[in-house]
Scaffold this active site. Structure first.
Site, PDB file in Angstrom:
ATOM      1  N   GLU A   1      38.938  42.129  40.072  1.00 47.19           N
ATOM      2  CA  GLU A   1      38.029  41.745  41.117  1.00 47.19           C
ATOM      3  C   GLU A   1      38.072  42.935  42.201  1.00 47.19           C
ATOM      4  O   GLU A   1      38.999  43.338  42.658  1.00 47.19           O
ATOM      5  CB  GLU A   1      38.089  40.570  41.665  1.00 47.19           C
ATOM      6  CG  GLU A   1      38.071  39.307  40.933  1.00 47.19           C
ATOM      7  CD  GLU A   1      38.089  38.125  41.910  1.00 47.19           C
ATOM      8  OE1 GLU A   1      37.988  38.000  43.218  1.00 47.19           O
ATOM      9  OE2 GLU A   1      38.675  36.945  41.281  1.00 47.19           O
TER      10      GLU A   1
ATOM     11  N   GLU B   1      43.724  33.001  41.091  1.00 48.78           N
ATOM     12  CA  GLU B   1      44.527  33.359  42.384  1.00 48.78           C
ATOM     13  C   GLU B   1      45.440  32.057  42.842  1.00 48.78           C
ATOM     14  O   GLU B   1      45.403  31.435  43.676  1.00 48.78           O
ATOM     15  CB  GLU B   1      43.413  33.636  43.653  1.00 48.78           C
ATOM     16  CG  GLU B   1      42.799  34.940  43.336  1.00 48.78           C
ATOM     17  CD  GLU B   1      42.024  35.466  44.717  1.00 48.78           C
ATOM     18  OE1 GLU B   1      41.751  34.652  45.395  1.00 48.78           O
ATOM     19  OE2 GLU B   1      41.636  36.550  44.575  1.00 48.78           O
TER      20      GLU B   1
HETATM   21  C1  GLA Z   1      38.816  35.790  45.328  1.00 43.94           C
HETATM   22  C2  GLA Z   1      38.247  34.797  44.255  1.00 43.94           C
HETATM   23  C3  GLA Z   1      36.837  34.902  43.668  1.00 43.94           C
HETATM   24  C4  GLA Z   1      35.859  35.204  45.006  1.00 43.94           C
HETATM   25  C5  GLA Z   1      36.357  36.376  45.777  1.00 43.94           C
HETATM   26  C6  GLA Z   1      35.397  36.752  46.830  1.00 43.94           C
HETATM   27  O1  GLA Z   1      39.419  37.251  45.014  1.00 43.94           O
HETATM   28  O2  GLA Z   1      39.216  34.892  43.115  1.00 43.94           O
HETATM   29  O3  GLA Z   1      36.620  33.682  43.165  1.00 43.94           O
HETATM   30  O4  GLA Z   1      36.047  33.944  45.708  1.00 43.94           O
HETATM   31  O5  GLA Z   1      37.734  36.260  46.212  1.00 43.94           O
HETATM   32  O6  GLA Z   1      35.758  37.904  47.396  1.00 43.94           O
END
Ligand code: GLA
Ligand code: ZN
Length: 693
Positions: free
Chosen positions: A314, A158
């Site tokens: 995710e 991210e």
């Molecule tokens: C983000 C991060 C993950 C985790 C999630 C939790 O998407 O990439 O490492 O912290 O949030 O929802």
């Protein structure tokens, strides 16, 4: 002829299903790692994203590398038919690095350097951080780029944020020098004669700051562009050493919904496959359709970045732990929201996270495996069942969408319009406006691509470009030619106001679109929260609609210069003046909505009319119940129509004839209508109805 894309990895030519996996947190518990393999198979998971924040485990002290634990994990995966997206660990740096090289830590806009801590807290320009990254990534690539379990690179995590350190200031100046060549050109583009802000040497130019310069719009815009470019440059820097050992291995970076800090359209060129992290807050409203449409918009955006299947990297198998309030997914919702991603073009369903961590800030974040440690949980069963469903959908893998509507959504425009200091500084609402237009298509079951104003318009019949405040002369000309050639354009208030340097178009708004739209926008006002006006359809208008709709927040006062007036304002001193127009140009037409209408029903009706004129129809010729939508993938031979029920109650959808097969039980759908249970989804297969080239 098949128009399928090849699978993301030839090693795993099925839907990928899995989660972020952090074995680095469990090295002291070999029994847990052993058990994970058993559970992964039981959960019908075939892929894990490994090592995302594992720098301290991989390089416990400077120059000492520990790969043994990762060797074990990947070898065990290979033995058990589980694959890995191997991460570069640069999303968080080890403590020793911050201690020895403070320059790797970020400096805020107030020019104060951060302390060690958190993650994503490093400078993308720092030579030390770049060097350490190269060393680490090269070692990972050398060791694992040809490992049988590895299907691709998960680059960092991210990306986002900005740094104002000396290195970044120098890099910003260099970026500006390359862009403008001379200070004279920069001063003109930024209109620095205003308030005597003229720069007389490059060294005077700095990043914006709350206690320094922040009023020069062109400078703010260029800083946003620089931060975005610099982040992408760091991403490319990460990828370089990975390529050296295996050119075939695909790269991805996990992106975030409507993230503002990076122009994802530019980032898309640097990676092979788009992936993103989706965390909807289900069940917070009486029905989930607004939430669902927001996430559908994002899925469409991410698919459109490369116009090919993407990855859901995710999502949570149950709840998150960082939203204001975290509700559990009701039975059915896990399947529905996962298949929503697939419907829009995702070729994977992945989660954060495989196993709950035992301590620290995410210990209560949803996971496939809970602290209890076994498989006898509701969440685990949901995941395992979804894995089974995905295994039955392999023929859908790689199929594109077939959208004939393009909705324009630009990062440049986001940055500029929010900084405008214009009629409404309490929230100009660009993103919400674009999504409100999008919701109409979502409700009608019409697929959309989310495109940039610099993209090619050729494949679309209808282009919707709400609030295109920043409009390049060249884009205006291309839109004009595209409309003349038969396209249907929808534009709104606060469009065609500034050029790419954030300098106002002279000679009348909407600048380069004035001729295409056949209007002149003379004035605009913002309305305070309680103020309303009305939009009244004119008798006998081309769309054939009647009635009045409430207008709020923004009203523009326009003149028709040849456009047909479809609706007028109801109240105030501008009552009777045009509020909605359409201009015929060549073989096409261009609509202009001068005010922000409140209710979704208005947009749905308007787009029903406009799509009919433009020859765009929903995937199934039917009237959808509120909260139910359609998304279609096609390989050119068969269409796969996903019917998704976010309405919060059971629904029925009438089909437009025979010839539908249910993908899950393989049965021919006999009835004239299908039943959708609460949070239900059906996947229907039919002979393709034609793909437009
Ligand atoms: C983000 C991060 C993950 C985790 C999630 C939790 O998407 O990439 O490492 O912290 O949030 O929802
Ligand atoms: Zn920096």
């Amino acid at each position: 002829m098949s128009i399928k894309f090849p699978p993301i990895s030839g090693k795993l030519p099925v839907f990928m299903h899995g989660a972020d996996y952090n074995p680095d947190q469990w090295q002291h518990r070999p029994d847990v790692l052993e058990e994970d393999i058993r559970l992964m198979k039981l959960a019908n998971c075939n892929v894990m994203a490994v090592g995302i924040f594992a720098w301290a485990a991989l390089e416990p002290e400077e120059g000492r590398f520990e790969f043994g634990w990762l060797d074990d994990v990947l070898d065990r995966f290979a033995d058990n038919g589980i694959y890995a997206w191997l991460a570069t660990p640069t999303g968080a740096r080890p403590t020793w690095m911050s201690e020895k090289y403070p320059e790797v830590l970020r400096v805020s806009a107030n020019r104060v350097r951060n302390l060690h801590g958190m993650r994503h807290n490093h400078c993308y320009t720092s030579p030390v951080y770049r060097e350490k990254t190269t060393i680490m990534n090269a070692k990972l690539a050398e060791r694992y780029a040809n490992h049988p379990a590895v299907v691709g690179w998960h680059i960092s995590n991210e990306y986002g944020g900005e740094c104002h350190c000396g290195y970044c200031q120098d890099a910003f100046r260099e970026w500006l020098r390359l862009k403008y060549g001379t200070l004279e050109a920069l001063n003109h583009a930024w209109w620095t004669s205003f308030w005597a802000h003229t720069y007389t040497s490059w060294s005077q130019v700095e990043s914006p700051s709350p206690h320094g310069e922040n009023m020069v719009h062109g400078q703010n815009l260029d800083w946003r562009r620089f931060v975005s470019d610099q982040t992408i440059d760091f991403l490319r820097h990460e990828i370089m050493p990975l390529r050296a050992f295996n050119l075939e291995l695909p790269t991805t970076a996990n992106l975030m919904d409507l993230f503002d800090g990076i122009d994802y359209r530019k980032l898309a060129d640097a990676i092979d496959v788009i992936s993103w992290d989706a965390y909807p807050t289900w069940h917070n409203e009486s029905d989930d359709s607004k939430t669902a449409a927001w996430f559908s918009f994002n899925h469409d955006l991410f698919r459109s970045l490369k116009r090919k299947p993407f990855m859901l990297m995710e999502s949570t198998p149950s709840l998150t732990n960082w939203q204001p309030v975290s509700k559990l997914k009701r039975p059915g919702m896990h399947r529905l929201s996962s298949l929503q991603a697939v419907a829009h073009g995702s070729d994977t369903v992945q989660y954060f996270q495989w196993r709950k961590s035992r301590g620290s800030s995410e210990k209560f974040h949803g996971a496939v495996v809970d602290h209890v440690g076994h498989e006898h949980t509701r969440v685990f069963r949901d995941v395992a069942e979804l894995g089974e469903t995905l295994a039955g959908l392999t023929e859908v893998l790689g199929t594109p969408a077939n959208a004939r509507v393009g909705i324009v959504f630009d990062w440049d425009n986001r940055w500029a319009v929010r900084d405008a200091q214009g009629p409404r500084n309490m929230g100009i609402g660009y993103e919400n406006t674009v999504v409100q237009h999008y919701r109409a298509f979502w409700s009608l079951g019409i697929s959309c691509d989310i495109i940039g104003s610099e993209d090619d318009f050729g494949q679309y019949d209808l282009i919707v470009a709400p609030m295109l405040y920043l409009l390049r002369e060249e884009t205006g000309q291309r839109l004009e030619r595209w409309v003349e050639a038969g396209g249907t354009l929808v534009s709104t208030y606060w469009s065609g106001i500034v050029d790419e340097n954030d300098l106002c178009h002279l000679g009348g708004f909407p600048g380069p679109l004035r001729k295409t739209l056949g209007i002149w926008a003379e004035e605009i006002e913002g309305l305070p929260a309680h103020d309303r006006n009305g939009l009244v359809y004119e008798a006998g208008n081309t769309l054939g609609f009647s009635g009045t709709h409430e207008v709020h927040e923004i009203c523009e006062l326009i003149h028709s210069e040849g456009a047909e007036v479809l609706a007028v304002y109801a109240d105030d001193f501008y009552a009777g003046r045009p509020a909605l127009t359409v201009n015929e140009l060549g073989a096409g037409r261009a609509f202009y909505l001068a005010a922000r209408v409140m209710d979704d029903a208005f947009y749905q009706e308007m787009y029903e009319g406009i799509t009919a004129l433009a020859g765009v129809s929903p995937s199934i010729d039917t009237v959808l119940p509120h909260g139910v939508t359609l998304q279609t993938r096609t390989d050119g031979e068969f269409d796969y129509v996903f019917v998704l029920n976010f309405s919060g109650s059971p629904q029925q959808v009438r089909l437009d004839g025979a010839g539908y097969t249910d993908m899950e039980d393989g049965a021919i759908v006999a009835e004239p209508a299908i039943e959708l249970p609460l949070h239900g989804v059906r996947i229907l297969k039919r002979t393709a109805r034609g793909v437009k080239k």
